[in-house]
Design a protein around this motif. Structure first.
Motif, short mmCIF file in Angstrom:
data_model
loop_
_atom_site.label_atom_id
_atom_site.label_comp_id
_atom_site.label_asym_id
_atom_site.label_seq_id
_atom_site.Cartn_x
_atom_site.Cartn_y
_atom_site.Cartn_z
N TRP A 1 0.83 -1.21 0.00
CA TRP A 1 0.00 0.00 0.00
C TRP A 1 0.86 1.26 0.00
CZ3 TRP A 1 -4.56 -0.10 -1.75
CH2 TRP A 1 -5.49 -1.09 -1.43
N THR A 2 1.99 1.23 0.70
CA THR A 2 2.88 2.40 0.72
C THR A 2 3.30 2.77 -0.69
OG1 THR A 2 3.73 1.88 2.94
CG2 THR A 2 5.08 3.31 1.55
N GLY A 3 3.77 1.79 -1.45
CA GLY A 3 4.18 2.05 -2.83
C GLY A 3 3.02 2.48 -3.71
N LEU A 4 1.90 1.77 -3.60
CA LEU A 4 0.76 2.08 -4.46
C LEU A 4 0.22 3.49 -4.21
CD1 LEU A 4 -1.22 -1.29 -4.26
CD2 LEU A 4 0.17 -0.46 -6.17
N PRO B 1 -5.37 -0.28 -6.85
CA PRO B 1 -6.45 -1.27 -6.77
C PRO B 1 -7.27 -1.12 -5.49
CG PRO B 1 -4.34 -2.30 -6.30
CD PRO B 1 -4.04 -0.91 -6.79
N GLU B 2 -8.47 -1.65 -5.52
CA GLU B 2 -9.31 -1.66 -4.33
C GLU B 2 -8.79 -2.68 -3.33
OE1 GLU B 2 -12.00 0.30 -3.70
OE2 GLU B 2 -11.50 1.38 -5.54
N GLN C 1 -0.40 -4.14 -10.39
CA GLN C 1 0.70 -4.11 -11.34
C GLN C 1 1.33 -2.72 -11.43
OE1 GLN C 1 -0.68 -5.76 -15.11
NE2 GLN C 1 0.27 -7.70 -14.54
N VAL C 2 2.65 -2.72 -11.43
CA VAL C 2 3.41 -1.48 -11.63
C VAL C 2 4.51 -1.73 -12.67
CG1 VAL C 2 2.99 -0.65 -9.27
CG2 VAL C 2 5.06 -1.98 -9.77
N ARG C 3 4.87 -0.66 -13.35
CA ARG C 3 5.96 -0.73 -14.32
C ARG C 3 7.23 -0.20 -13.66
NH1 ARG C 3 3.42 1.66 -17.82
NH2 ARG C 3 2.73 -0.13 -19.07
N PHE C 4 8.36 -0.86 -13.88
CA PHE C 4 9.62 -0.42 -13.28
C PHE C 4 10.69 -0.26 -14.35
CE2 PHE C 4 10.09 -5.03 -13.33
CZ PHE C 4 11.41 -5.20 -13.74
N LYS C 5 11.64 0.62 -14.06
CA LYS C 5 12.79 0.82 -14.94
C LYS C 5 14.00 1.09 -14.06
CE LYS C 5 14.40 3.50 -18.94
NZ LYS C 5 14.06 4.58 -19.89
N ARG C 6 15.06 0.32 -14.29
CA ARG C 6 16.24 0.45 -13.43
C ARG C 6 16.96 1.77 -13.69
NH1 ARG C 6 18.96 -3.14 -10.35
NH2 ARG C 6 17.75 -4.90 -11.17
N ARG C 7 17.36 2.41 -12.60
CA ARG C 7 18.18 3.62 -12.65
C ARG C 7 18.80 3.84 -11.28
NH1 ARG C 7 15.68 5.35 -8.70
NH2 ARG C 7 13.94 6.85 -8.69
#
Length: 497
Positions: free
Chosen positions: A294-297, A473-474, A488-494
């Motif tokens: 939940w923190t990330g979302l 999401p609920e 679902q989340v999209r990630f990109k390394r940096r």
């Protein structure tokens, strides 16, 4: 109609009417006039039907009609709800002799095992909690942080350069790995990880709503639960016995329980060591994985909405995610890549972001106690009720945290509401009960915050994240412990600079 069938039908109707009459007398007519108002439901089955509609729905309905303190008849029991910080102080302050956990959480005994936590008297349980407190002392916590960081670095190091993940599933896996290292010991993490993770999952799936009322009912989830518990006992019997014989020291919770002694000098049996570990694992694993998610979302959702001008005040100030990232940059500038106990403790922006996620989405919908003696409750409007002995007492973090008279715009994610100077949670005691409170406040609170801070510090330093869609999401309200649906989340390394 044949006379025999007519007689049977008449007898059945008479029994039903008698049950209804007894229910009405027991739940309404014999209640003292000073008792909380009783929710109007169908006799006998009405309360259970209300539960099937979801605890939050029933609390919302009867809070509106009955107020902050009301009683719901459920089969042969009475559940009295205390809603909000004005009605609930006694719930958190009362000793076990007045309000007890044991009677209402005995459904955990098949999972945890005999002789631990909810299968012992108050005095013994207090000593067992002392064992756990020993495992959370300062130096131990510092060593746990090293393990948390190591697990998180290895976990995120295995991700690709970019892609899409289900955040809930990924963080749940990471928390299990961390818990295995810090709680269950290196033997499990290095040798039995997959097997133990599967068996713990079976225990988890064996705790269904029916378990609360009938924990030994012969259904498939209970059968699998019991089989998993036996297999875990075989694995840990060998691990515990070897540690006893070698008398070696390890920096994990398992080691604390293996060597713990009651005041009379006796020790936990091998199976009770396992039971204590399962109890600790269940108490912390879900809270950490769900709150991490939940923190990330919520950080991503509020950031994206503010940038798109969807949120009020968009563009006028930094988003909460930007504040967290700036905090990480400052920490990196001062300490480099190092993450220690003290460094994690200093991360206030991340801390309040986690706490606000827990306010909005506490994993436990209800907390329960059993009343061994009557007690008084005074609500915010000055009404005083006497709750009778024998009632099950319930309070709801999930519902209480969304009260608009306690938290301004309570449905809005706003970590700044918890910062010094605002501190909406501190205006009335027990406004924030994400980790319980009072005598039974969660002893693992500091551990959980450190674990989640370690996870997100490493994740945000190495990846950019984007929520797929505008909305998080609920919450999935069908489970015993409430988390988000697939996320679902999209990630990109940096590398964060």
């Amino acid at each position: 109609m044949p006379p025999a069938l007519l007689l049977a039908l008449t007898l059945l109707i008479s029994i039903l009417l008698l049950i209804i009459l007894v229910d009405v007398i027991y739940t309404r007519l014999l209640r003292p006039s000073s008792a909380p108002p009783t929710a109007l439901v169908l006799p006998v089955v009405g309360g259970m039907l209300s539960f099937l509609g979801g605890p939050l729905a029933l609390i919302s309905k009867f809070h509106a009609s009955c107020g902050e303190c009301f009683t719901l008849p459920v089969l042969h029991k009475r559940i009295t709800f205390l809603i909000g910080p004005h009605a609930s102080p006694f719930f958190f302050k009362a000793p076990d002799t007045a309000l007890s956990q044991k009677e209402v959480y005995e459904f955990n005994v098949p999972t945890f095992g005999k002789g631990v936590v909810f299968d012992v008297d108050h005095v013994t349980r207090a000593e067992q909690f002392r064992f756990f407190a020993e495992a959370l002392k300062g130096n131990r916590m510092r060593s746990y942080v090293q393990m948390m960081v190591k697990e998180a670095e290895e976990f995120f190091g295995a991700w690709g350069d970019e892609g899409v993940v289900d955040l809930r599933d990924e963080l749940s896996r990471l928390v299990v790995l961390t818990a295995s290292r810090c709680l269950l010991g290196k033997e499990v993490r290095e040798t039995f990880q997959d097997e133990v993770a599967h068996l713990v999952h079976e225990l988890d799936m064996g705790m269904v709503p029916l378990s609360v009322f009938f924990p030994y009912f012969p259904i498939e989830p209970h059968r699998r639960r019991d089989a998993a518990r036996k297999e875990l006992a075989k694995i840990f019997d060998g691990i515990v016995e070897k540690r006893r014989q070698e008398n070696r020291e390890e920096e994990d919770v398992l080691n604390t329980f293996v060597h713990a002694k009651y005041r009379d000098g006796s020790q936990l049996t091998n199976d009770q060591v396992l039971g204590m570990l399962i109890a600790v694992l269940f108490a912390g694993q879900h809270t950490s994985s769900i709150t991490s998610t939940w923190t990330g979302l919520l950080l991503l959702e509020s950031h994206q909405k503010q940038k798109k001008g969807i949120l009020e005040g968009s563009g006028k100030s930094a988003t909460f995610l930007e504040k967290v990232l700036d905090e990480q940059r400052k920490v990196i500038a001062e300490h480099g890549d190092e993450l220690t106990f003290d460094i994690l403790q200093s991360m206030d922006s991340l801390h309040f972001s986690i706490k606000e996620a827990l306010r909005m989405h506490p994993p436990l919908i209800m907390l329960l106690r059993y009343a061994h003696a009557p007690f008084d409750v005074t609500t915010s409007d000055g009404k005083t009720y006497t709750v009778p002995k024998g009632d099950i007492i319930a309070t709801s973090p999930a519902y209480s945290h969304r009260l608009d008279h306690v938290f301004d715009k309570a449905d809005e994610y706003k970590p700044s509401r918890l910062e010094p100077g605002a501190a909406e949670d501190a205006k009335v005691p027990f406004s924030f009960i994400g980790f319980g409170g009072g005598r039974h406040g969660c002893m693992g609170e500091a551990f959980a915050y450190l674990q989640i801070k370690a996870i997100w510090s490493i994740a945000l330093r190495n990846f950019e994240f984007e929520l797929i869609g505008d909305n998080a999401p609920e919450a999935d309200l069908t489970g015993m412990v409430v988390g988000p649906y697939a996320s679902q989340v999209r990630f990109k390394r940096r590398k964060l600079k």
